[in-house]
Write a protein that holds these residues in place. Sequence first.
Motif, PDB file in Angstrom:
ATOM      1  N   ILE A 177     -34.383 -35.830   8.992  1.00  0.00           N
ATOM      2  CA  ILE A 177     -34.690 -34.643   8.221  1.00  0.00           C
ATOM      3  C   ILE A 177     -35.841 -34.101   8.463  1.00  0.00           C
ATOM      4  CG2 ILE A 177     -34.470 -33.216   6.063  1.00  0.00           C
ATOM      5  CD1 ILE A 177     -32.012 -35.034   5.242  1.00  0.00           C
ATOM      6  N   ASP A 178     -36.883 -35.032   8.309  1.00  0.00           N
ATOM      7  CA  ASP A 178     -38.596 -34.677   8.392  1.00  0.00           C
ATOM      8  C   ASP A 178     -38.486 -34.087   9.892  1.00  0.00           C
ATOM      9  OD1 ASP A 178     -41.044 -34.246   7.471  1.00  0.00           O
ATOM     10  OD2 ASP A 178     -41.316 -36.195   8.885  1.00  0.00           O
ATOM     11  N   ILE A 179     -37.982 -34.887  11.029  1.00  0.00           N
ATOM     12  CA  ILE A 179     -37.882 -34.453  12.303  1.00  0.00           C
ATOM     13  C   ILE A 179     -37.181 -32.984  12.539  1.00  0.00           C
ATOM     14  CG2 ILE A 179     -37.311 -35.219  14.717  1.00  0.00           C
ATOM     15  CD1 ILE A 179     -37.479 -38.009  14.128  1.00  0.00           C
ATOM     16  N   PHE A 180     -36.230 -32.859  11.916  1.00  0.00           N
ATOM     17  CA  PHE A 180     -35.532 -31.786  12.080  1.00  0.00           C
ATOM     18  C   PHE A 180     -36.186 -30.504  11.588  1.00  0.00           C
ATOM     19  CE2 PHE A 180     -31.341 -29.108  10.735  1.00  0.00           C
ATOM     20  CZ  PHE A 180     -31.528 -28.345  11.843  1.00  0.00           C
ATOM     21  N   SER A 181     -36.999 -30.799  10.291  1.00  0.00           N
ATOM     22  CA  SER A 181     -37.790 -29.822   9.822  1.00  0.00           C
ATOM     23  C   SER A 181     -39.123 -29.377  10.573  1.00  0.00           C
ATOM     24  CB  SER A 181     -38.302 -30.108   8.292  1.00  0.00           C
ATOM     25  OG  SER A 181     -37.137 -30.535   7.576  1.00  0.00           O
ATOM     26  N   LYS A 182     -39.618 -30.149  11.170  1.00  0.00           N
ATOM     27  CA  LYS A 182     -40.712 -30.255  12.171  1.00  0.00           C
ATOM     28  C   LYS A 182     -40.236 -29.214  13.397  1.00  0.00           C
ATOM     29  CE  LYS A 182     -43.463 -33.994  10.793  1.00  0.00           C
ATOM     30  NZ  LYS A 182     -44.055 -35.297  11.112  1.00  0.00           N
ATOM     31  N   PHE A 183     -39.139 -29.674  13.759  1.00  0.00           N
ATOM     32  CA  PHE A 183     -38.555 -28.971  15.016  1.00  0.00           C
ATOM     33  C   PHE A 183     -38.334 -27.471  14.821  1.00  0.00           C
ATOM     34  CE2 PHE A 183     -35.137 -27.483  17.807  1.00  0.00           C
ATOM     35  CZ  PHE A 183     -35.748 -27.527  19.090  1.00  0.00           C
ATOM     36  N   VAL A 184     -37.795 -27.281  13.688  1.00  0.00           N
ATOM     37  CA  VAL A 184     -37.442 -25.620  13.332  1.00  0.00           C
ATOM     38  C   VAL A 184     -38.972 -25.118  12.904  1.00  0.00           C
ATOM     39  CG1 VAL A 184     -36.214 -24.293  11.414  1.00  0.00           C
ATOM     40  CG2 VAL A 184     -35.162 -26.143  12.449  1.00  0.00           C
ATOM     41  N   ALA A 185     -39.861 -25.666  12.141  1.00  0.00           N
ATOM     42  CA  ALA A 185     -41.067 -25.134  12.063  1.00  0.00           C
ATOM     43  C   ALA A 185     -41.708 -24.808  13.230  1.00  0.00           C
ATOM     44  CB  ALA A 185     -41.999 -26.154  11.342  1.00  0.00           C
ATOM     45  N   ASN A 186     -41.808 -25.908  14.452  1.00  0.00           N
ATOM     46  CA  ASN A 186     -42.287 -25.305  15.671  1.00  0.00           C
ATOM     47  C   ASN A 186     -41.828 -24.173  16.399  1.00  0.00           C
ATOM     48  OD1 ASN A 186     -44.408 -27.311  15.443  1.00  0.00           O
ATOM     49  ND2 ASN A 186     -42.897 -29.058  16.463  1.00  0.00           N
ATOM     50  N   LEU A 187     -40.339 -24.168  16.342  1.00  0.00           N
ATOM     51  CA  LEU A 187     -39.615 -22.929  16.955  1.00  0.00           C
ATOM     52  C   LEU A 187     -39.797 -21.576  16.164  1.00  0.00           C
ATOM     53  CD1 LEU A 187     -35.793 -24.123  17.289  1.00  0.00           C
ATOM     54  CD2 LEU A 187     -37.649 -23.667  19.127  1.00  0.00           C
ATOM     55  N   SER A 188     -40.207 -21.489  14.682  1.00  0.00           N
ATOM     56  CA  SER A 188     -40.519 -20.533  13.963  1.00  0.00           C
ATOM     57  C   SER A 188     -41.970 -19.802  14.548  1.00  0.00           C
ATOM     58  CB  SER A 188     -40.700 -20.711  12.416  1.00  0.00           C
ATOM     59  OG  SER A 188     -41.793 -21.669  12.216  1.00  0.00           O
ATOM     60  N   TYR A 189     -42.817 -20.658  14.903  1.00  0.00           N
ATOM     61  CA  TYR A 189     -44.252 -19.984  15.569  1.00  0.00           C
ATOM     62  C   TYR A 189     -43.824 -19.467  16.671  1.00  0.00           C
ATOM     63  CZ  TYR A 189     -47.027 -22.776  12.089  1.00  0.00           C
ATOM     64  OH  TYR A 189     -47.558 -23.080  10.815  1.00  0.00           O
ATOM     65  N   ILE A 190     -42.651 -19.441  17.551  1.00  0.00           N
ATOM     66  CA  ILE A 190     -42.608 -18.853  18.861  1.00  0.00           C
ATOM     67  C   ILE A 190     -41.729 -17.535  18.192  1.00  0.00           C
ATOM     68  CG2 ILE A 190     -41.113 -18.880  20.886  1.00  0.00           C
ATOM     69  CD1 ILE A 190     -41.516 -22.038  20.967  1.00  0.00           C
ATOM     70  N   VAL A 191     -40.553 -17.851  17.418  1.00  0.00           N
ATOM     71  CA  VAL A 191     -39.722 -16.758  17.250  1.00  0.00           C
ATOM     72  C   VAL A 191     -40.424 -15.630  16.151  1.00  0.00           C
ATOM     73  CG1 VAL A 191     -37.489 -16.073  16.209  1.00  0.00           C
ATOM     74  CG2 VAL A 191     -37.621 -18.075  17.562  1.00  0.00           C
ATOM     75  N   VAL A 192     -40.916 -16.242  15.189  1.00  0.00           N
ATOM     76  CA  VAL A 192     -41.362 -15.418  14.289  1.00  0.00           C
ATOM     77  C   VAL A 192     -42.880 -14.681  14.655  1.00  0.00           C
ATOM     78  CG1 VAL A 192     -41.967 -15.230  11.714  1.00  0.00           C
ATOM     79  CG2 VAL A 192     -40.050 -16.746  12.636  1.00  0.00           C
ATOM     80  N   PHE A 193     -43.654 -15.572  15.051  1.00  0.00           N
ATOM     81  CA  PHE A 193     -45.144 -15.353  15.094  1.00  0.00           C
ATOM     82  C   PHE A 193     -45.492 -14.701  16.680  1.00  0.00           C
ATOM     83  CE2 PHE A 193     -44.931 -18.061  11.586  1.00  0.00           C
ATOM     84  CZ  PHE A 193     -45.588 -17.433  10.535  1.00  0.00           C
TER      85      PHE A 193
END
Length: 367
Positions: A329-345
């Motif tokens: 779950i921690d790995i999954f959370s980090k993956f989504v967080a890294n994607l957010s920097y691309i999509v959201v920012f």
Amino acid sequence: MEEKMIPKNTSISRFQAYFFIVQTQLGIGILSLPNAVQRIAKGDGWISSIIAGIAVQLTLIVYILLLRRYPNDTYPEIIQKVFGRFLGKFCNIFIFLYFILTGSLALKLFIICINLWLLPLTPIWIISMVILMACIYLTISELRVIARFFVLASFLIGLLLFLSLLTFNLPKDVQYILPIGSSGIKHIFLGSHKSLVSMLGFEGILFIYPFIQNREKGVFKTVTLSNLSITTIYTYFIFLCLISFAPAQLPMIRDPLLFLFEGLSYEMVDRIDLLFLSVWIVPMSTSVIAYLYFSVKSISKVKTYKKVIWINGVLIYCISILPMDEKKIDIFSKFVANLSYIVVFALPFILLCFSVLINKYKVSENT
């Protein structure tokens, strides 16, 4: 430019837009964020939350500058106008996958919390199915119905604040956060990453902007107020938990806020933490509803809207019931967080830069 006619049942007021964004950002994250921030920033975690709020505000400025250049287009249409049809479709699919994964993560954390605190003997796949069916049912409705539900759900924030005030009868020690700044700038900024991930959801303005009534007059004030509200709420509860638990104790508590409410006990009411969580299910569901809605709007047209909702719901459900231990779950959370920097920012900023360059090119070509 001639304004598109937005059907009345899909348009929302700025008041509703405010609560839509607030509810999208506020959910499961607030229960565990003090734990995550304290691990990195220690007693300066509340400063990390403020820095994250500033980063969100700067991003919102980029959003508004971009959206004002295309006031009558949806976000997927803006992407295709700027990047072209082929690259634009690819970006929209990428955004769609991001929202599916984010919605799945939100639902996964949601059902783990419910399973851990309320229903330990109920299979996770049943909890996920019940929650997701309710979310799909509401998402099928038009945006105005969803926004009205989010407004009603926001009244529960008052309950959260009320219970937090009751906890001031419990032992508190301001020494836990002193001296201020002792964690160092590096750790404070690393802690702001955790806060920033919990504050995700403000990107919803990209999708609801064309449907906001009188958006030319005060949308920026609306999103600024929503960001200020969320930043204040997160900072307040991080600060509250930091002065309530010893620095060595807080990292070991999975959901500090619920643990704090567990300490409240009265003659007529006991286990307030469980009563609160039973009610807080509604605000936690709003994040899943919002991400399901965004995923549909990323790729679907009006005619296929309901069909795509069911398909996306099945995808989110399948991901949410995958067996995952805490490490996965921690790995999954980090993956989504890294994607957010691309999509959201990154992506909206690139879109804004390209749209400015395209406009300058057209102007120079016409002169």
